[in-house]
Motif scaffolding. Structure first.
Motif, PDB file in Angstrom:
ATOM      1  N   THR A   1     -27.018 -41.793  19.699  1.00  0.00           N
ATOM      2  CA  THR A   1     -27.031 -42.360  21.049  1.00  0.00           C
ATOM      3  C   THR A   1     -27.937 -43.590  21.047  1.00  0.00           C
ATOM      4  O   THR A   1     -28.693 -43.817  20.105  1.00  0.00           O
ATOM      5  CB  THR A   1     -27.536 -41.332  22.087  1.00  0.00           C
ATOM      6  OG1 THR A   1     -28.804 -40.847  21.651  1.00  0.00           O
ATOM      7  CG2 THR A   1     -26.568 -40.179  22.226  1.00  0.00           C
ATOM      8  N   ASP A   2     -27.838 -44.359  22.086  1.00  0.00           N
ATOM      9  CA  ASP A   2     -28.559 -45.629  22.175  1.00  0.00           C
ATOM     10  C   ASP A   2     -29.969 -45.391  22.696  1.00  0.00           C
ATOM     11  O   ASP A   2     -30.182 -45.121  23.872  1.00  0.00           O
ATOM     12  CB  ASP A   2     -27.790 -46.567  23.105  1.00  0.00           C
ATOM     13  CG  ASP A   2     -28.385 -47.968  23.125  1.00  0.00           C
ATOM     14  OD1 ASP A   2     -29.527 -48.141  22.640  1.00  0.00           O
ATOM     15  OD2 ASP A   2     -27.713 -48.876  23.640  1.00  0.00           O
TER      16      ASP A   2
ATOM     17  N   SER B   1     -20.225 -24.538  31.722  1.00  0.00           N
ATOM     18  CA  SER B   1     -21.376 -25.262  32.228  1.00  0.00           C
ATOM     19  C   SER B   1     -21.010 -26.747  32.193  1.00  0.00           C
ATOM     20  O   SER B   1     -20.679 -27.280  31.140  1.00  0.00           O
ATOM     21  CB  SER B   1     -22.550 -24.944  31.296  1.00  0.00           C
ATOM     22  OG  SER B   1     -23.647 -25.691  31.671  1.00  0.00           O
ATOM     23  N   VAL B   2     -21.041 -27.373  33.372  1.00  0.00           N
ATOM     24  CA  VAL B   2     -20.481 -28.725  33.481  1.00  0.00           C
ATOM     25  C   VAL B   2     -21.555 -29.783  33.723  1.00  0.00           C
ATOM     26  O   VAL B   2     -22.418 -29.645  34.587  1.00  0.00           O
ATOM     27  CB  VAL B   2     -19.425 -28.762  34.624  1.00  0.00           C
ATOM     28  CG1 VAL B   2     -18.896 -30.178  34.826  1.00  0.00           C
ATOM     29  CG2 VAL B   2     -18.280 -27.808  34.303  1.00  0.00           C
ATOM     30  N   PHE B   3     -21.453 -30.844  32.920  1.00  0.00           N
ATOM     31  CA  PHE B   3     -22.329 -32.006  33.066  1.00  0.00           C
ATOM     32  C   PHE B   3     -21.561 -33.050  33.873  1.00  0.00           C
ATOM     33  O   PHE B   3     -20.494 -33.512  33.454  1.00  0.00           O
ATOM     34  CB  PHE B   3     -22.683 -32.542  31.673  1.00  0.00           C
ATOM     35  CG  PHE B   3     -23.239 -33.943  31.657  1.00  0.00           C
ATOM     36  CD1 PHE B   3     -24.502 -34.219  32.164  1.00  0.00           C
ATOM     37  CD2 PHE B   3     -22.503 -34.986  31.111  1.00  0.00           C
ATOM     38  CE1 PHE B   3     -25.023 -35.513  32.125  1.00  0.00           C
ATOM     39  CE2 PHE B   3     -23.015 -36.278  31.069  1.00  0.00           C
ATOM     40  CZ  PHE B   3     -24.271 -36.548  31.582  1.00  0.00           C
ATOM     41  N   ALA B   4     -22.094 -33.383  35.062  1.00  0.00           N
ATOM     42  CA  ALA B   4     -21.364 -34.294  35.942  1.00  0.00           C
ATOM     43  C   ALA B   4     -22.055 -35.645  36.106  1.00  0.00           C
ATOM     44  O   ALA B   4     -21.392 -36.656  36.329  1.00  0.00           O
ATOM     45  CB  ALA B   4     -21.166 -33.647  37.305  1.00  0.00           C
ATOM     46  N   ALA B   5     -23.373 -35.657  36.024  1.00  0.00           N
ATOM     47  CA  ALA B   5     -24.099 -36.919  36.196  1.00  0.00           C
ATOM     48  C   ALA B   5     -25.435 -36.830  35.465  1.00  0.00           C
ATOM     49  O   ALA B   5     -26.038 -35.749  35.398  1.00  0.00           O
ATOM     50  CB  ALA B   5     -24.340 -37.192  37.677  1.00  0.00           C
ATOM     51  N   PRO B   6     -25.911 -37.967  34.908  1.00  0.00           N
ATOM     52  CA  PRO B   6     -27.159 -37.944  34.148  1.00  0.00           C
ATOM     53  C   PRO B   6     -28.324 -37.328  34.920  1.00  0.00           C
ATOM     54  O   PRO B   6     -28.475 -37.550  36.117  1.00  0.00           O
ATOM     55  CB  PRO B   6     -27.424 -39.427  33.863  1.00  0.00           C
ATOM     56  CG  PRO B   6     -26.080 -40.048  33.871  1.00  0.00           C
ATOM     57  CD  PRO B   6     -25.287 -39.285  34.895  1.00  0.00           C
TER      58      PRO B   6
ATOM     59  N   ARG C   1     -27.559 -41.605  27.781  1.00  0.00           N
ATOM     60  CA  ARG C   1     -27.818 -42.596  26.723  1.00  0.00           C
ATOM     61  C   ARG C   1     -26.573 -42.945  25.911  1.00  0.00           C
ATOM     62  O   ARG C   1     -26.666 -43.620  24.891  1.00  0.00           O
ATOM     63  CB  ARG C   1     -28.935 -42.108  25.797  1.00  0.00           C
ATOM     64  CG  ARG C   1     -30.281 -42.060  26.508  1.00  0.00           C
ATOM     65  CD  ARG C   1     -31.378 -41.469  25.635  1.00  0.00           C
ATOM     66  NE  ARG C   1     -32.602 -41.295  26.399  1.00  0.00           N
ATOM     67  CZ  ARG C   1     -33.424 -40.268  26.280  1.00  0.00           C
ATOM     68  NH1 ARG C   1     -33.152 -39.305  25.422  1.00  0.00           N
ATOM     69  NH2 ARG C   1     -34.515 -40.186  27.011  1.00  0.00           N
ATOM     70  N   LEU C   2     -25.431 -42.433  26.324  1.00  0.00           N
ATOM     71  CA  LEU C   2     -24.167 -42.825  25.692  1.00  0.00           C
ATOM     72  C   LEU C   2     -23.127 -42.757  26.803  1.00  0.00           C
ATOM     73  O   LEU C   2     -23.116 -41.814  27.579  1.00  0.00           O
ATOM     74  CB  LEU C   2     -23.807 -41.856  24.551  1.00  0.00           C
ATOM     75  CG  LEU C   2     -22.578 -42.214  23.706  1.00  0.00           C
ATOM     76  CD1 LEU C   2     -22.896 -43.379  22.768  1.00  0.00           C
ATOM     77  CD2 LEU C   2     -22.130 -41.026  22.859  1.00  0.00           C
TER      78      LEU C   2
END
Ligand SMILES: [Zn+2]
Ligand SMILES: [Zn+2]
Length: 368
Positions: A290-291, A8-13, A53-54
């Protein structure tokens, strides 16, 4: 054809995670390993990463709390970190952070969590290059040479480990960094997610007199109560911050807590937590990996109250080992395995993130 595995891939917020197939490595490096993922915990940090957020390199396979079974071992990898023999089929966990051992922070300052070349599974290792499998939310995970692997004892449920995934070693690190616990102390825990709940375990095991837990999600507070918190306070039951601070003082003989652990990740909780501390008390800042932005803070409080504030980032292999030993000993006493609220197939990774974000579950787990 080369064998493949899904991830499962995270590519963009804020975009839904997408299933991608990657080829499995044809050759395993001598001191590397390929695991078949059994369970991947979804951490609050994953939600924050998903919201951007990071700053991390993308695309990335999220998941830094992984239990897996050894599928393939490199020719020179036959023992875990403690020297236990390793074989195909063994159930293991690994330290998600890999430090270089040679930079200023590794070699001189001895703070491997601040390594200048630190690699962290599921966070800053992109899946764009082979061997791709650098996060837990996948069918496989590839452990590069240098990853600290721990073989799991029989009888220790996988759920008990993923329930407090990265929270357990993070909390062990935070307590260690603050000089540990003293018997008979009063402890306040801000936030009853996995980090807060494991702080509760460490506080109780460390001999705390009274532990007070605050959150706004009632089910999390109920979990804290069941695990042995002396008082649970729903922050929404109070009109303002002053009232919450007053309540903590009332519960601690008007003195305040010896130690306050911030596990909420809410910037507004910080000054409130300082005020909940007794004078010369300790404030452990753990919840802001995270910020989450800024909040007004009055430094006068630190001076006047002589506060000792410590921050701690992630965890080193020793924190994993110590956390694992605590979990092995007390998982049944605190019902840690029961904190896993819901299990999701890999395809539903986005829903798992949403469930964690909404506080629907204490812990969500992906079972590829
Ligand atoms: Zn985490
Ligand atoms: Zn380093």
């Amino acid at each position: 054809m080369t064998a493949q595995g899904s991830a499962s891939v995270f590519a963009a917020p804020k975009r839904p995670l997408a299933i991608q197939r990657f080829p499995l490595p044809e050759k395993i490096e001598d001191e590397a390993a390929l695991l078949r993922v059994t369970a991947a915990g979804v951490c609050g940090t994953d939600v924050h990463l998903w919201h951007g957020r990071l700053k991390i390199p993308v695309p990335v396979i999220l998941g830094h709390e992984t239990v897996g079974e050894v599928a393939t071992l490199g020719s020179r990898l036959n023992r875990d970190l403690l020297g236990n023999p390793l074989a195909v089929g063994d159930r293991v966990v690994f330290a998600s952070g890999v430090s270089c051992g040679r930079c200023y922070y590794c070699a001189i300052a001895q703070e491997p969590t601040r390594c200048l070349r630190r690699k962290v599974y599921g966070i800053n290792l992109t899946c764009s290059q082979p061997p791709h499998f650098f996060g837990g939310q996948a069918e496989y995970v590839y452990l590069i040479p240098g990853v600290c692997i721990f073989k799991l004892p029989d009888g220790l449920p996988t759920d008990a480990i993923v329930a407090v995934g990265c929270a357990a070693p993070t909390t062990v690190h935070a307590f260690e960094n603050a000089g540990g616990m003293h018997h008979g102390e009063n402890v306040v825990i801000q936030g009853a997610g996995p980090v807060g709940l494991f702080s509760l375990v460490l506080a109780l095991e460390g001999g705390a007199s009274k532990v007070i837990v605050l959150d706004q999600v009632q089910s999390r507070l109920e979990a804290a109560k069941k695990m042995g918190a002396d008082h649970v306070l729903n922050i929404s039951d109070f009109e303002n911050s002053e009232q919450r601070v007053a309540k903590v003082h009332e519960l601690t003989n008007g003195i305040g807590a010896d130690m306050v652990v911030e596990c909420s990740g809410n910037p507004k909780a910080v000054q409130e937590g300082w005020l909940m501390c007794r004078d010369s008390g300790r404030y452990l800042e753990v919840g802001h990996y995270t910020d989450r932005g800024e909040a007004p803070l009055n430094p006068h409080i630190i001076t006047r109250k002589q506060l000792k504030i410590t921050g701690s980032w992630g965890m080193a292999p020793r924190h994993y080992l110590h956390a694992l030993r605590v979990i092995e000993k007390v998982w049944s006493k605190y019902g840690l395995n029961q904190l896993v609220g819901r299990k999701f197939p890999l395809e539903d990774s986005t829903q798992a993130l949403e469930a964690v974000e909404k506080g629907e579950v204490v812990k969500a787990v992906i079972t590829p």
